[in-house]
Motif scaffolding. Structure first.
Motif, PDB file in Angstrom:
ATOM      1  N   TYR A  59       0.841  -1.190   0.000  1.00  0.00           N
ATOM      2  CA  TYR A  59       0.000   0.000   0.000  1.00  0.00           C
ATOM      3  C   TYR A  59       0.876   1.240   0.000  1.00  0.00           C
ATOM      4  CZ  TYR A  59      -3.705  -3.185   1.458  1.00  0.00           C
ATOM      5  OH  TYR A  59      -4.609  -4.200   1.523  1.00  0.00           O
ATOM      6  N   THR A  60       0.395   2.282  -0.660  1.00  0.00           N
ATOM      7  CA  THR A  60       1.070   3.576  -0.637  1.00  0.00           C
ATOM      8  C   THR A  60       0.010   4.654  -0.472  1.00  0.00           C
ATOM      9  OG1 THR A  60       0.952   3.771  -3.043  1.00  0.00           O
ATOM     10  CG2 THR A  60       2.959   2.803  -2.127  1.00  0.00           C
ATOM     11  N   GLY A  61       0.431   5.805   0.011  1.00  0.00           N
ATOM     12  CA  GLY A  61      -0.508   6.910   0.170  1.00  0.00           C
ATOM     13  C   GLY A  61      -1.445   6.715   1.335  1.00  0.00           C
ATOM     14  N   ILE A  62      -2.634   7.294   1.229  1.00  0.00           N
ATOM     15  CA  ILE A  62      -3.625   7.228   2.299  1.00  0.00           C
ATOM     16  C   ILE A  62      -4.747   6.290   1.886  1.00  0.00           C
ATOM     17  CG2 ILE A  62      -5.330   8.548   3.611  1.00  0.00           C
ATOM     18  CD1 ILE A  62      -3.425  10.937   3.413  1.00  0.00           C
ATOM     19  N   ALA A  63      -5.015   5.282   2.721  1.00  0.00           N
ATOM     20  CA  ALA A  63      -6.100   4.326   2.473  1.00  0.00           C
ATOM     21  C   ALA A  63      -7.297   4.722   3.326  1.00  0.00           C
ATOM     22  CB  ALA A  63      -5.647   2.913   2.826  1.00  0.00           C
ATOM     23  N   THR A  64      -8.486   4.695   2.732  1.00  0.00           N
ATOM     24  CA  THR A  64      -9.707   5.045   3.453  1.00  0.00           C
ATOM     25  C   THR A  64     -10.754   3.975   3.246  1.00  0.00           C
ATOM     26  OG1 THR A  64     -10.434   6.367   1.554  1.00  0.00           O
ATOM     27  CG2 THR A  64      -9.351   7.545   3.339  1.00  0.00           C
ATOM     28  N   GLU A  65     -11.600   3.789   4.262  1.00  0.00           N
ATOM     29  CA  GLU A  65     -12.771   2.916   4.184  1.00  0.00           C
ATOM     30  C   GLU A  65     -13.970   3.742   4.626  1.00  0.00           C
ATOM     31  OE1 GLU A  65     -12.147  -1.471   5.484  1.00  0.00           O
ATOM     32  OE2 GLU A  65     -10.987  -0.206   6.856  1.00  0.00           O
ATOM     33  N   PHE A  66     -15.153   3.384   4.109  1.00  0.00           N
ATOM     34  CA  PHE A  66     -16.354   4.153   4.428  1.00  0.00           C
ATOM     35  C   PHE A  66     -17.466   3.253   4.942  1.00  0.00           C
ATOM     36  CE2 PHE A  66     -13.920   6.599   1.460  1.00  0.00           C
ATOM     37  CZ  PHE A  66     -14.032   7.889   1.935  1.00  0.00           C
ATOM     38  N   TRP A  67     -18.285   3.791   5.862  1.00  0.00           N
ATOM     39  CA  TRP A  67     -19.476   3.105   6.347  1.00  0.00           C
ATOM     40  C   TRP A  67     -20.529   3.103   5.238  1.00  0.00           C
ATOM     41  CZ3 TRP A  67     -19.380   0.533  10.828  1.00  0.00           C
ATOM     42  CH2 TRP A  67     -18.442   0.908  11.797  1.00  0.00           C
ATOM     43  N   ASP A  68     -21.549   2.253   5.358  1.00  0.00           N
ATOM     44  CA  ASP A  68     -22.631   2.199   4.369  1.00  0.00           C
ATOM     45  C   ASP A  68     -23.320   3.552   4.193  1.00  0.00           C
ATOM     46  OD1 ASP A  68     -22.150  -0.458   3.844  1.00  0.00           O
ATOM     47  OD2 ASP A  68     -23.721  -1.197   5.196  1.00  0.00           O
ATOM     48  N   ASN A  69     -23.323   4.380   5.246  1.00  0.00           N
ATOM     49  CA  ASN A  69     -23.971   5.688   5.147  1.00  0.00           C
ATOM     50  C   ASN A  69     -23.075   6.739   4.472  1.00  0.00           C
ATOM     51  OD1 ASN A  69     -22.113   6.513   7.057  1.00  0.00           O
ATOM     52  ND2 ASN A  69     -23.598   6.864   8.686  1.00  0.00           N
ATOM     53  N   GLY A  70     -21.878   6.334   4.036  1.00  0.00           N
ATOM     54  CA  GLY A  70     -20.986   7.238   3.315  1.00  0.00           C
ATOM     55  C   GLY A  70     -19.977   7.978   4.169  1.00  0.00           C
ATOM     56  N   THR A  71     -20.071   7.875   5.494  1.00  0.00           N
ATOM     57  CA  THR A  71     -19.101   8.550   6.349  1.00  0.00           C
ATOM     58  C   THR A  71     -17.827   7.726   6.452  1.00  0.00           C
ATOM     59  OG1 THR A  71     -19.977   7.598   8.389  1.00  0.00           O
ATOM     60  CG2 THR A  71     -20.864   9.750   7.714  1.00  0.00           C
ATOM     61  N   LEU A  72     -16.737   8.406   6.752  1.00  0.00           N
ATOM     62  CA  LEU A  72     -15.423   7.777   6.843  1.00  0.00           C
ATOM     63  C   LEU A  72     -15.368   6.773   7.994  1.00  0.00           C
ATOM     64  CD1 LEU A  72     -12.576   7.941   5.549  1.00  0.00           C
ATOM     65  CD2 LEU A  72     -12.029   9.687   7.251  1.00  0.00           C
ATOM     66  N   LYS A 102       0.274   2.271  13.626  1.00  0.00           N
ATOM     67  CA  LYS A 102       0.544   0.882  13.275  1.00  0.00           C
ATOM     68  C   LYS A 102       1.826   0.821  12.466  1.00  0.00           C
ATOM     69  CE  LYS A 102      -4.137  -0.967  13.124  1.00  0.00           C
ATOM     70  NZ  LYS A 102      -5.076  -1.750  12.304  1.00  0.00           N
ATOM     71  N   ILE A 103       2.387  -0.374  12.435  1.00  0.00           N
ATOM     72  CA  ILE A 103       3.537  -0.588  11.576  1.00  0.00           C
ATOM     73  C   ILE A 103       3.085  -1.529  10.467  1.00  0.00           C
ATOM     74  CG2 ILE A 103       4.519  -2.476  12.931  1.00  0.00           C
ATOM     75  CD1 ILE A 103       7.278  -1.019  12.175  1.00  0.00           C
ATOM     76  N   TYR A 104       3.371  -1.151   9.249  1.00  0.00           N
ATOM     77  CA  TYR A 104       2.936  -1.881   8.058  1.00  0.00           C
ATOM     78  C   TYR A 104       1.428  -2.087   8.029  1.00  0.00           C
ATOM     79  CZ  TYR A 104       7.917  -2.623   7.563  1.00  0.00           C
ATOM     80  OH  TYR A 104       9.265  -2.425   7.458  1.00  0.00           O
ATOM     81  N   GLY A 105       0.697  -1.242   8.709  1.00  0.00           N
ATOM     82  CA  GLY A 105      -0.758  -1.241   8.621  1.00  0.00           C
ATOM     83  C   GLY A 105      -1.497  -2.306   9.394  1.00  0.00           C
ATOM     84  N   TYR A 106      -0.806  -3.125  10.204  1.00  0.00           N
ATOM     85  CA  TYR A 106      -1.566  -4.189  10.860  1.00  0.00           C
ATOM     86  C   TYR A 106      -1.309  -4.399  12.344  1.00  0.00           C
ATOM     87  CZ  TYR A 106       2.588  -7.057   9.921  1.00  0.00           C
ATOM     88  OH  TYR A 106       3.862  -7.536   9.849  1.00  0.00           O
ATOM     89  N   THR A 107      -0.308  -3.810  12.942  1.00  0.00           N
ATOM     90  CA  THR A 107      -0.089  -4.028  14.370  1.00  0.00           C
ATOM     91  C   THR A 107       0.160  -2.702  15.063  1.00  0.00           C
ATOM     92  OG1 THR A 107       0.813  -6.212  13.934  1.00  0.00           O
ATOM     93  CG2 THR A 107       1.284  -5.272  16.075  1.00  0.00           C
ATOM     94  N   TRP A 108      -0.508  -2.506  16.192  1.00  0.00           N
ATOM     95  CA  TRP A 108      -0.416  -1.248  16.941  1.00  0.00           C
ATOM     96  C   TRP A 108       0.951  -1.070  17.582  1.00  0.00           C
ATOM     97  CZ3 TRP A 108      -4.156   1.999  16.038  1.00  0.00           C
ATOM     98  CH2 TRP A 108      -5.418   1.508  15.683  1.00  0.00           C
ATOM     99  N   ILE A 109       1.434   0.179  17.581  1.00  0.00           N
ATOM    100  CA  ILE A 109       2.653   0.542  18.306  1.00  0.00           C
ATOM    101  C   ILE A 109       2.463   1.943  18.875  1.00  0.00           C
ATOM    102  CG2 ILE A 109       4.166  -0.872  16.880  1.00  0.00           C
ATOM    103  CD1 ILE A 109       5.116   1.774  15.609  1.00  0.00           C
ATOM    104  N   GLY A 110       3.191   2.242  19.929  1.00  0.00           N
ATOM    105  CA  GLY A 110       3.126   3.583  20.499  1.00  0.00           C
ATOM    106  C   GLY A 110       1.778   3.893  21.134  1.00  0.00           C
ATOM    107  N   GLU A 111       1.452   5.187  21.187  1.00  0.00           N
ATOM    108  CA  GLU A 111       0.229   5.638  21.859  1.00  0.00           C
ATOM    109  C   GLU A 111      -1.030   5.160  21.131  1.00  0.00           C
ATOM    110  OE1 GLU A 111      -1.151   9.661  24.013  1.00  0.00           O
ATOM    111  OE2 GLU A 111      -0.667   9.897  21.892  1.00  0.00           O
ATOM    112  N   TRP A 112      -2.005   4.731  21.920  1.00  0.00           N
ATOM    113  CA  TRP A 112      -3.279   4.227  21.425  1.00  0.00           C
ATOM    114  C   TRP A 112      -4.377   4.830  22.286  1.00  0.00           C
ATOM    115  CZ3 TRP A 112      -7.397   1.326  23.246  1.00  0.00           C
ATOM    116  CH2 TRP A 112      -8.161   0.629  22.309  1.00  0.00           C
ATOM    117  N   ILE A 113      -5.376   5.452  21.652  1.00  0.00           N
ATOM    118  CA  ILE A 113      -6.475   6.060  22.395  1.00  0.00           C
ATOM    119  C   ILE A 113      -7.794   5.629  21.769  1.00  0.00           C
ATOM    120  CG2 ILE A 113      -7.540   8.195  23.201  1.00  0.00           C
ATOM    121  CD1 ILE A 113      -4.812   9.565  22.803  1.00  0.00           C
TER     122      ILE A 113
END
Length: 105
Positions: free
Chosen positions: A4-17, A45-56
């Motif tokens: 993956y490169t750039g910014i990846a986005t997913e949306f809810w069925d109602n169209g919101t991010l 996350k690192i490589y998009g799948y595992t959490w690192i650092g601060e999490w809220i």
């Protein structure tokens, strides 16, 4: 696997991010949203799948639900391990922002 490169986005069925992950760096800034657009989780996350650092994690009303840190993994010859480990103090709050639990790892 996928690259993956750039910014990846997913949306809810109602169209919101639903989610936004910035893949422009090895360690990504990640934000998940509730269907009404309020922030649900912010972290890294690192490589998009595992959490690192601060999490809220947030309640839908915007108050903090849980916060803490995940340990940055050690890098080996074959890459990073695939598990993140909570470290330090993790705090949980009720929907009014009152501290209800504190756990040290």
């Amino acid at each position: 696997g996928y690259t993956y490169t750039g910014i990846a986005t997913e949306f809810w069925d109602n169209g919101t991010l639903m989610s936004k992950i910035d893949f422009s760096k090895e360690i990504q800034d990640v934000t998940y949203f509730y269907p009404d657009g309020q922030v649900m989780i912010k972290g890294r996350k690192i490589y998009g799948y595992t959490w690192i650092g601060e999490w809220i994690e947030y309640y839908q009303n915007g108050t903090v639900k849980t916060k803490g840190n995940y340990k940055l993994w050690e890098k080996s010859e074959v890459g990073y391990t695939d598990k993140s480990t909570p470290v330090g103090v993790w705090e949980s709050y009720d929907e009014h922002g009152v501290l209800i639990n504190k756990t040290e790892y």
